[in-house]
Design an enzyme around this catalytic site. Sequence first.
Site, PDB file in Angstrom:
ATOM      1  N   GLY A  58     -79.846 -28.008 -35.785  1.00  0.00           N
ATOM      2  CA  GLY A  58     -78.611 -28.398 -36.438  1.00  0.00           C
ATOM      3  C   GLY A  58     -77.374 -27.333 -35.678  1.00  0.00           C
ATOM      4  O   GLY A  58     -77.216 -26.280 -35.997  1.00  0.00           O
ATOM      5  N   CYS A  65     -85.487 -38.330 -41.858  1.00  0.00           N
ATOM      6  CA  CYS A  65     -84.695 -39.235 -41.313  1.00  0.00           C
ATOM      7  C   CYS A  65     -83.704 -39.920 -42.509  1.00  0.00           C
ATOM      8  O   CYS A  65     -84.238 -40.219 -43.365  1.00  0.00           O
ATOM      9  CB  CYS A  65     -85.576 -40.290 -40.682  1.00  0.00           C
ATOM     10  SG  CYS A  65     -84.767 -41.922 -40.078  1.00  0.00           S
ATOM     11  N   MET A 100     -85.844 -36.855 -30.982  1.00  0.00           N
ATOM     12  CA  MET A 100     -84.664 -37.833 -31.152  1.00  0.00           C
ATOM     13  C   MET A 100     -85.077 -39.140 -31.064  1.00  0.00           C
ATOM     14  O   MET A 100     -85.663 -39.619 -29.634  1.00  0.00           O
ATOM     15  CB  MET A 100     -83.456 -37.157 -30.179  1.00  0.00           C
ATOM     16  CG  MET A 100     -82.782 -36.257 -30.833  1.00  0.00           C
ATOM     17  SD  MET A 100     -81.394 -35.894 -29.915  1.00  0.00           S
ATOM     18  CE  MET A 100     -81.991 -35.149 -28.538  1.00  0.00           C
ATOM     19  N   ALA A 101     -84.930 -40.010 -31.810  1.00  0.00           N
ATOM     20  CA  ALA A 101     -85.413 -41.465 -31.571  1.00  0.00           C
ATOM     21  C   ALA A 101     -84.662 -42.195 -30.529  1.00  0.00           C
ATOM     22  O   ALA A 101     -83.388 -41.948 -30.611  1.00  0.00           O
ATOM     23  CB  ALA A 101     -85.290 -42.301 -32.857  1.00  0.00           C
ATOM     24  N   GLY A 159     -80.836 -30.471 -29.986  1.00  0.00           N
ATOM     25  CA  GLY A 159     -80.903 -31.922 -30.019  1.00  0.00           C
ATOM     26  C   GLY A 159     -79.845 -32.540 -29.284  1.00  0.00           C
ATOM     27  O   GLY A 159     -79.933 -32.491 -27.830  1.00  0.00           O
ATOM     28  N   ARG A 160     -78.725 -32.993 -29.917  1.00  0.00           N
ATOM     29  CA  ARG A 160     -77.553 -33.670 -29.136  1.00  0.00           C
ATOM     30  C   ARG A 160     -77.023 -33.072 -27.915  1.00  0.00           C
ATOM     31  O   ARG A 160     -76.736 -33.761 -26.917  1.00  0.00           O
ATOM     32  CB  ARG A 160     -76.478 -34.054 -30.243  1.00  0.00           C
ATOM     33  CG  ARG A 160     -77.028 -35.041 -31.044  1.00  0.00           C
ATOM     34  CD  ARG A 160     -76.081 -35.057 -32.342  1.00  0.00           C
ATOM     35  NE  ARG A 160     -76.190 -33.867 -33.248  1.00  0.00           N
ATOM     36  CZ  ARG A 160     -75.163 -33.727 -34.137  1.00  0.00           C
ATOM     37  NH1 ARG A 160     -74.239 -34.488 -34.480  1.00  0.00           N
ATOM     38  NH2 ARG A 160     -75.364 -32.293 -34.720  1.00  0.00           N
ATOM     39  N   LYS A 215     -90.641 -31.545 -40.632  1.00  0.00           N
ATOM     40  CA  LYS A 215     -89.301 -31.504 -40.388  1.00  0.00           C
ATOM     41  C   LYS A 215     -88.514 -32.254 -41.449  1.00  0.00           C
ATOM     42  O   LYS A 215     -88.722 -33.394 -41.918  1.00  0.00           O
ATOM     43  CB  LYS A 215     -88.962 -32.081 -39.057  1.00  0.00           C
ATOM     44  CG  LYS A 215     -87.347 -31.866 -38.658  1.00  0.00           C
ATOM     45  CD  LYS A 215     -87.263 -32.381 -37.109  1.00  0.00           C
ATOM     46  CE  LYS A 215     -85.797 -32.087 -36.574  1.00  0.00           C
ATOM     47  NZ  LYS A 215     -84.926 -33.163 -37.088  1.00  0.00           N
ATOM     48  N   GLN A 249     -94.301 -36.821 -33.624  1.00  0.00           N
ATOM     49  CA  GLN A 249     -93.989 -36.898 -35.148  1.00  0.00           C
ATOM     50  C   GLN A 249     -94.193 -38.169 -35.610  1.00  0.00           C
ATOM     51  O   GLN A 249     -93.819 -39.360 -35.067  1.00  0.00           O
ATOM     52  CB  GLN A 249     -92.219 -36.774 -35.088  1.00  0.00           C
ATOM     53  CG  GLN A 249     -91.929 -36.605 -36.527  1.00  0.00           C
ATOM     54  CD  GLN A 249     -90.535 -36.413 -36.466  1.00  0.00           C
ATOM     55  OE1 GLN A 249     -89.608 -37.415 -36.180  1.00  0.00           O
ATOM     56  NE2 GLN A 249     -89.784 -35.250 -37.035  1.00  0.00           N
TER      57      GLN A 249
HETATM   58  C1  LIG Z   1     -80.085 -39.989 -31.530  1.00  0.00           C
HETATM   59  C2  LIG Z   1     -80.958 -39.108 -32.542  1.00  0.00           C
HETATM   60  C3  LIG Z   1     -82.048 -39.653 -33.039  1.00  0.00           C
HETATM   61  C4  LIG Z   1     -82.890 -38.629 -34.037  1.00  0.00           C
HETATM   62  N1  LIG Z   1     -84.096 -38.852 -34.072  1.00  0.00           N
HETATM   63  C5  LIG Z   1     -84.997 -38.126 -34.943  1.00  0.00           C
HETATM   64  C6  LIG Z   1     -86.398 -38.258 -35.026  1.00  0.00           C
HETATM   65  O1  LIG Z   1     -86.933 -39.250 -34.773  1.00  0.00           O
HETATM   66  N2  LIG Z   1     -87.017 -37.258 -35.740  1.00  0.00           N
HETATM   67  C7  LIG Z   1     -86.415 -36.375 -36.359  1.00  0.00           C
HETATM   68  O2  LIG Z   1     -86.892 -35.421 -37.254  1.00  0.00           O
HETATM   69  N3  LIG Z   1     -85.345 -35.973 -36.298  1.00  0.00           N
HETATM   70  C8  LIG Z   1     -84.179 -36.755 -35.537  1.00  0.00           C
HETATM   71  N4  LIG Z   1     -83.127 -36.593 -35.304  1.00  0.00           N
HETATM   72  C9  LIG Z   1     -82.258 -35.307 -35.624  1.00  0.00           C
HETATM   73  C10 LIG Z   1     -82.430 -34.381 -34.605  1.00  0.00           C
HETATM   74  O3  LIG Z   1     -83.852 -33.844 -34.315  1.00  0.00           O
HETATM   75  C11 LIG Z   1     -81.969 -32.938 -35.019  1.00  0.00           C
HETATM   76  O4  LIG Z   1     -82.383 -32.454 -36.377  1.00  0.00           O
HETATM   77  C12 LIG Z   1     -80.322 -33.147 -35.388  1.00  0.00           C
HETATM   78  O5  LIG Z   1     -79.823 -33.959 -34.304  1.00  0.00           O
HETATM   79  C13 LIG Z   1     -79.541 -31.809 -35.571  1.00  0.00           C
HETATM   80  O6  LIG Z   1     -79.533 -30.950 -34.511  1.00  0.00           O
HETATM   81  P1  LIG Z   1     -78.374 -30.933 -33.270  1.00  0.00           P
HETATM   82  O7  LIG Z   1     -77.247 -30.662 -33.908  1.00  0.00           O
HETATM   83  O8  LIG Z   1     -79.009 -30.104 -32.307  1.00  0.00           O
HETATM   84  O9  LIG Z   1     -78.133 -32.271 -32.655  1.00  0.00           O
HETATM   85  C14 LIG Z   1     -82.135 -37.254 -34.387  1.00  0.00           C
HETATM   86  C15 LIG Z   1     -80.943 -37.109 -33.777  1.00  0.00           C
HETATM   87  C16 LIG Z   1     -80.192 -37.937 -33.044  1.00  0.00           C
HETATM   88  C17 LIG Z   1     -78.799 -37.686 -32.756  1.00  0.00           C
END
Ligand SMILES: Cc1cc2nc3c(=O)[nH]c(=O)nc-3n(C[C@H](O)[C@H](O)[C@H](O)COP(=O)(O)O)c2cc1C
Length: 352
Positions: free
Chosen positions: A209, A108, A25-26, A232-233, A147, A78
């Site tokens: 997700g 992304c 997560m960025a 993630g979140r 991804k 990544q």
């Molecule tokens: C703040 C934020 C930053 C993210 N940055 C990236 C990233 O840098 N690379 C990536 O592949 N996915 C990124 N994602 C997506 C997450 O890796 C993940 O696939 C997505 O949030 C869904 O999962 P979740 O429902 O568990 O959050 C980001 C998501 C969030 C919320």
Amino acid sequence: MCVDLNTPWTIGSVEIPTRLVLAPMAGVSVQAFRRQGRRYGAGLVCSEMVSCAGLSHRNERTLGYLRIGADEHPLAVQIFGSEPGVMAEAARMVEAAGADLVDINFGCPVRKVTKTGAGASLLDEPHRAAAIVEAVAQAVFVPVCVKMRRGVENGSRTALEVGPQLVEAGAASLTLHPRSAQQMYTGTADHALTAELVDLVDVPVVASGDITSRERAESVLAETGCAAVMVGRVAQGNPWAVGEIAGIVDGTPSREEVVAELLHFIRDTVAEMGEQRATGFLKKFYGWYLGRGRFPRPFKQELVLLDSTDAVVERLLAAAPGAADVLESLEAEQPPVEDRLLELPVSIYGGG
Ligand SMILES: Cc1cc2nc3c(=O)[nH]c(=O)nc-3n(C[C@H](O)[C@H](O)[C@H](O)COP(=O)(O)O)c2cc1C
């Protein structure tokens, strides 16, 4: 068949001890976050996406993303970009920095990234996407993962067409976040698509997700046949959710435990990026830790206004004095300092 979340699996030659992966997560996936996720049961942790152009230009801030501690393995770094040659060069730097896996971002949805032809937009350019994977896989010895989202447009099934081509090009694992780029984070992740992808490829698939509980993790593992789930979140300011999914935490944390984790997170982040950057970076974490009904709302707002992490620490300890003891025992369990040293030669990582 239900896969036990606490069994090992492999991506190529890399063994991963649990079926739980902490999402890249960025602006979030710093070392402090990754280490915390690991303590709470994540078997694999990931860096946030790193710009291959930034690496290519030896941008100091970008190089800083390649810091890897000796206690961080296995870890995926990544990268994102649109030029196969530049991505291959970036992958070599990632490998040299000590990453166990190179992950490629085809997911992304943010305009700043897609307008450069990178991220999710590559799902509409399968030849280029495959050329990137091929160039990267040929450039490094470590396994290469991808991804991706389901596609660009709502309802898209592009991932099912592109996924097998990426495996053919050398991807050793695919992570699917089955929302479209257009959806951003709205709606729900449709893991029926993940199940279809699992049937189409012979490499491990990771489901990303809306994995927010152990029950959900187990049902996605069972229903899709994926090798692992990604979280993630729900992990933001909430390692206890990761622990619940991993089956090592039961119940909600006390206020002292919450504050102790946050204090440790602050210390780790300051050590990683220095006081000045950490002060701004940490602000969003205060809401994540102290929200969820744990502390009254004005408390978080008060912390955000403070201009040093020392002031934040002081205020947190005043609000939960018992946290000092919890923090002491938490930090006593950390690996010795020498295991946390950077593996990179000083010249390769940027400061700040
Ligand atoms: C703040 C934020 C930053 C993210 N940055 C990236 C990233 O840098 N690379 C990536 O592949 N996915 C990124 N994602 C997506 C997450 O890796 C993940 O696939 C997505 O949030 C869904 O999962 P979740 O429902 O568990 O959050 C980001 C998501 C969030 C919320």
